[in-house]
Design a protein around this motif. Structure first.
Motif, mmCIF file in Angstrom:
data_model
loop_
_atom_site.group_PDB
_atom_site.id
_atom_site.type_symbol
_atom_site.label_atom_id
_atom_site.label_comp_id
_atom_site.label_asym_id
_atom_site.label_seq_id
_atom_site.Cartn_x
_atom_site.Cartn_y
_atom_site.Cartn_z
ATOM 1 N N ILE A 1 -4.824 6.069 -0.016
ATOM 2 C CA ILE A 1 -4.186 5.248 1.129
ATOM 3 C C ILE A 1 -3.839 5.863 2.889
ATOM 4 C CG2 ILE A 1 -1.999 4.636 2.876
ATOM 5 C CD1 ILE A 1 -3.439 2.575 0.492
ATOM 6 N N GLU A 2 -3.556 7.748 1.960
ATOM 7 C CA GLU A 2 -3.171 8.625 2.849
ATOM 8 C C GLU A 2 -4.985 8.780 3.880
ATOM 9 O OE1 GLU A 2 -0.982 10.046 4.621
ATOM 10 O OE2 GLU A 2 0.499 8.717 3.380
ATOM 11 N N TRP B 1 3.134 8.874 12.744
ATOM 12 C CA TRP B 1 2.818 8.612 11.778
ATOM 13 C C TRP B 1 1.679 10.865 11.694
ATOM 14 C CZ3 TRP B 1 1.692 4.432 14.788
ATOM 15 C CH2 TRP B 1 2.562 3.550 13.846
ATOM 16 N N GLN C 1 -3.845 18.571 11.903
ATOM 17 C CA GLN C 1 -2.490 18.074 13.054
ATOM 18 C C GLN C 1 -2.207 19.215 13.899
ATOM 19 O OE1 GLN C 1 -0.530 14.694 9.835
ATOM 20 N NE2 GLN C 1 -0.678 16.431 8.817
ATOM 21 N N ARG D 1 6.102 3.366 9.486
ATOM 22 C CA ARG D 1 6.486 2.135 8.257
ATOM 23 C C ARG D 1 6.810 0.790 8.568
ATOM 24 N NH1 ARG D 1 5.813 5.078 3.488
ATOM 25 N NH2 ARG D 1 4.710 6.793 4.658
ATOM 26 N N ILE E 1 0.875 -6.050 9.722
ATOM 27 C CA ILE E 1 -0.463 -5.790 8.763
ATOM 28 C C ILE E 1 0.321 -7.556 7.711
ATOM 29 C CG2 ILE E 1 -1.222 -4.823 6.110
ATOM 30 C CD1 ILE E 1 -1.131 -1.753 7.909
ATOM 31 N N HIS E 2 1.722 -7.449 7.671
ATOM 32 C CA HIS E 2 2.466 -8.410 6.383
ATOM 33 C C HIS E 2 2.924 -9.227 7.112
ATOM 34 C CE1 HIS E 2 0.866 -6.524 3.127
ATOM 35 N NE2 HIS E 2 1.170 -5.098 3.762
ATOM 36 N N LEU F 1 -4.506 -1.460 12.395
ATOM 37 C CA LEU F 1 -3.882 -2.366 11.526
ATOM 38 C C LEU F 1 -3.956 -3.489 11.755
ATOM 39 C CD1 LEU F 1 -0.353 -0.516 11.237
ATOM 40 C CD2 LEU F 1 -1.896 -0.128 9.905
ATOM 41 N N TYR G 1 -0.372 12.573 7.799
ATOM 42 C CA TYR G 1 -1.039 12.977 7.301
ATOM 43 C C TYR G 1 -0.658 13.256 6.290
ATOM 44 C CZ TYR G 1 -5.072 13.690 4.488
ATOM 45 O OH TYR G 1 -5.777 14.209 3.580
ATOM 46 N N MET G 2 0.012 13.045 4.913
ATOM 47 C CA MET G 2 -0.078 13.479 4.002
ATOM 48 C C MET G 2 1.875 13.957 4.062
ATOM 49 S SD MET G 2 -2.068 12.923 1.156
ATOM 50 C CE MET G 2 -1.156 14.249 0.073
ATOM 51 N N HIS G 3 2.594 13.246 5.021
ATOM 52 C CA HIS G 3 3.893 13.870 4.529
ATOM 53 C C HIS G 3 4.322 13.734 3.190
ATOM 54 C CE1 HIS G 3 8.010 14.111 6.498
ATOM 55 N NE2 HIS G 3 8.060 13.672 6.016
ATOM 56 N N GLU G 4 5.771 14.876 2.787
ATOM 57 C CA GLU G 4 6.295 15.157 1.896
ATOM 58 C C GLU G 4 7.447 15.056 2.658
ATOM 59 O OE1 GLU G 4 3.789 16.878 -1.576
ATOM 60 O OE2 GLU G 4 2.650 17.038 0.749
ATOM 61 N N LYS H 1 -4.556 15.138 16.668
ATOM 62 C CA LYS H 1 -4.957 14.292 14.780
ATOM 63 C C LYS H 1 -6.254 13.990 14.893
ATOM 64 C CE LYS H 1 -2.768 11.516 11.679
ATOM 65 N NZ LYS H 1 -2.250 10.612 11.406
ATOM 66 N N HIS I 1 0.880 -1.243 -0.274
ATOM 67 C CA HIS I 1 0.391 0.061 0.142
ATOM 68 C C HIS I 1 0.746 1.549 -0.262
ATOM 69 C CE1 HIS I 1 0.384 -0.717 4.693
ATOM 70 N NE2 HIS I 1 -0.008 0.336 4.198
ATOM 71 N N ARG I 2 1.985 1.055 0.210
ATOM 72 C CA ARG I 2 3.809 2.092 -0.080
ATOM 73 C C ARG I 2 3.861 2.384 -1.229
ATOM 74 N NH1 ARG I 2 1.703 6.356 4.235
ATOM 75 N NH2 ARG I 2 1.023 5.362 5.935
ATOM 76 N N PRO J 1 -2.912 7.261 15.899
ATOM 77 C CA PRO J 1 -2.557 8.907 15.935
ATOM 78 C C PRO J 1 -1.172 9.499 15.893
ATOM 79 C CG PRO J 1 -1.817 6.802 16.954
ATOM 80 C CD PRO J 1 -2.441 6.104 15.718
ATOM 81 N N ALA J 2 -1.155 10.123 15.850
ATOM 82 C CA ALA J 2 -0.438 11.348 15.510
ATOM 83 C C ALA J 2 1.178 10.287 15.671
ATOM 84 C CB ALA J 2 0.117 12.747 15.525
ATOM 85 N N VAL K 1 5.499 -0.769 11.062
ATOM 86 C CA VAL K 1 5.134 -0.769 12.293
ATOM 87 C C VAL K 1 3.734 -1.821 11.550
ATOM 88 C CG1 VAL K 1 3.146 0.003 13.992
ATOM 89 C CG2 VAL K 1 5.450 0.839 14.810
ATOM 90 N N GLU K 2 3.322 -0.666 10.217
ATOM 91 C CA GLU K 2 2.858 -0.956 9.455
ATOM 92 C C GLU K 2 2.673 -2.299 8.293
ATOM 93 O OE1 GLU K 2 1.786 2.027 6.207
ATOM 94 O OE2 GLU K 2 1.780 3.538 7.799
#
Lengths: 367, 367
Positions: free
Chosen positions: B324-325, A337, B106, A301, A308-309, B307, A339-342, B113, A236-237, B332-333, A303-304
């Motif tokens: 996904i976002e 986490w 955020q 990530r 999840i996997h 998750l 949101y929308m980190h770029e 968040k 998903h990432r 949580p943050a 943790v994800e």
């Protein structure tokens, strides 16, 4: 002369016996002999040391001794770089057979959270597990099937964002096929998750693993490196967990198990030799809040992937009498986490992302 | 007089259009009329407002208008308590049909968040999803099956450990059964996750939800309350996520959809009326590092549930063109994992744990 400071406390949780090893260096040996623990192991082995020595040709016993020694050596090598925290050692028993030794360090100056766990378990495999093994090509005709499994599993999350996280796992499995035969195989892998890309480290890490595998055949590194890139992938990432490493399962080089056992030992040794210098090299690198923030986002990530996997985590969480705290020690102390980190184009963070989006062959895959 | 400070930026990510609403209070209306957005919605609806009005008897349209109004009302009610951060509004399109509006805040002073997302999507359901629906008692004879789905989903993680986290989701589903009939149903729920137990809050919360459901029948609260306790359960920890709430799926009170739609509206309204006063009541409560640490450890459990178990998250992560976002805004943050964390017997943390281990009927289940 300092006195050994170690002590043991019973936690009262099931059959867990917990030590805190506060002693260090020269006091270390005295501390352990205080408990009368053989070979300076982190704790008494799950199988009695007498039995391990008496029946020294059994692969179960050879593997258990190797796991105990690996745990001791890796824990000691890491502790040499940690001035503040100590290993908390929990020896636990599994109701349905066997047990394990979890060594966990938290809130260290260098090691924010580190776990080096071994388990030696036996019993009967539930039908679902047998089904899954048969789908991978085993021929187990009876279910539930008697089994034995042992392994070492470690995840090290250092505090400094310039020191990568490492994970490794090496395991041995035996299962009764119901036709009078014991099927056995080895599995494992080592993978590296940097927060900032250091190409020299990535190359060195892969060189060490390749060198270990090349001793056993020309194709293992190529195969296991690709397997690792495929396995540690977060769909998903659209990114791998880190710069990869090696991953394999169901391994049996030949009829004699010794050849595969030697490969396992070489991979574990290469892991320690590759990782410890990275801790030493980067543990005092300067960093600020921005680098820490990035590290915590990347840990999200991690943790994800694990929740999840990761098949080991999934399997553990669904096993009724599994020791949850030992399974989830792999999770970092803190994760973020946003949101929308770029990431900014051309930044150091961006450099890491580009190798996570497209796995790199850090060394030639074959000679 | 302050000028409206809102602006719109295109992120260049697919077809996402992102606003940041910096304007507040009296400037709010001007800001939105600046964009010409009807009814002061957070963004233009996915379906054109003209179409929503022209075909106002269609349940799809009635539901979409309800979602837009709920998003606006809840976002505004929360913003009134947040002195620092603003809603980031992302309107996105789904390649295979429809789209959504994600409002995320955020790093606020009160709201660490928060996400209030709506989606209105359509297309064809893959065979696996049809199979899963049929296993729940639907009779869809053709696959892939055309479908329509819309819903609101929100998770609020306040900064103060004395303000609970809330989650709610209300949705409407239509699917073509392949025999000329359209099957439709509603689903949803609201659940509360406190870090410190405030019995008065838990009772008030359940009272509000019960009152909303009692309007529609004597058994809904009892059934949906128990469903919630069963669903928001973390088996490997042996604990529920929080003090529960309500949860339901496949709901159709009668042939006329309006009765179920009215129930959905009442539940959403009760959610807002129950939660906003809790934010107001506790947002300025004093706390220290110990309470913050406990909150972050409990947030780790929230991550574990979302998750590993949450069906909506699982479904979203496995859907190829999902955003996904928007799905992972529920995380949580910051979250923490401490190996072998123990709570002190009789402490405030212990009081919470006891109600998580054994769900409580905060109000009588029936009248």
């Amino acid at each position: 002369m300092k006195l050994p400071l170690c002590f043991a406390t019973s936690l009262g949780i099931g059959s867990v016996l917990s030590y805190k090893r506060l002693c260090r260096n020269s006091d270390e040996i005295k501390c352990r002999s205080f408990f009368g623990i053989p070979e300076n192991f982190m704790a008494e082995p799950v199988t009695s040391y007498k039995e391990l020595q008496a029946n020294s040709k059994s692969m179960r016993n050879k593997m258990e001794l190797f796991l105990m020694r690996s745990q001791r050596d890796f824990c000691n090598a890491l502790a040499a770089h940690e001035p503040e925290a100590s290993w908390r050692i929990d020896k636990w028993e599994r109701k349905s057979g066997g047990g394990g030794i979890s060594c966990v360090m938290q809130e260290g100056k260098v090691l924010e959270k580190a776990g080096v766990n071994i388990s030696v378990v036996h019993g009967v495999l539930p039908a679902k597990a047998v089904e899954s093994m048969n789908s991978r090509g085993k021929a187990i005709v009876k279910s539930p099937a008697p089994f034995f499994a042992c392994g070492i599993s470690s995840v090290i999350h250092p505090r400094n964002p310039y020191v990568p996280t490492i994970h490794f796992n090496y395991r041995y499995f035996e299962v009764d096929d119901g036709n009078g035969k014991t099927l056995s195989w080895f599995g494992g892998g080592t993978d590296l998750t940097p927060y900032y890309l250091n190409e020299e480290d990535a190359v060195f890490f892969h060189q060490m693993l390749k060198k270990a595998l090349m001793k056993h055949g020309p194709d293992y590194y190529k195969k296991f490196k690709k397997w690792c890139d495929t396995y540690f992938y977060l769909p998903h990432r659209g990114e791998t967990r880190g710069v990869g490493g090696i991953f394999f399962d169901d391994l049996n080089i030949s009829q004699t198990q010794d050849e595969t056992f030697a490969l396992i030992k070489d991979c574990a040794e290469a892991t320690f030799k590759a990782y410890i210098p990275m801790v030493e090299k980067h543990k005092n690198s300067g960093y600020g809040l921005a680098e820490r923030n990035w590290q915590l986002i990347r840990r999200g990530r991690y943790v994800e992937f694990n929740l999840i996997h990761d098949r080991g985590t999934q399997f553990g969480l669904r096993t009724p009498d599994a020791r949850i705290e030992s399974i989830l020690m792999s999770l970092p102390a803190i994760a973020k986490w946003e949101y929308m980190h770029e990431v900014k184009g051309g930044s150091e963070e961006d450099k890491l992302m580009s190798v996570l989006k497209t796995p790199v062959d850090w060394v030639p895959l074959t000679d």
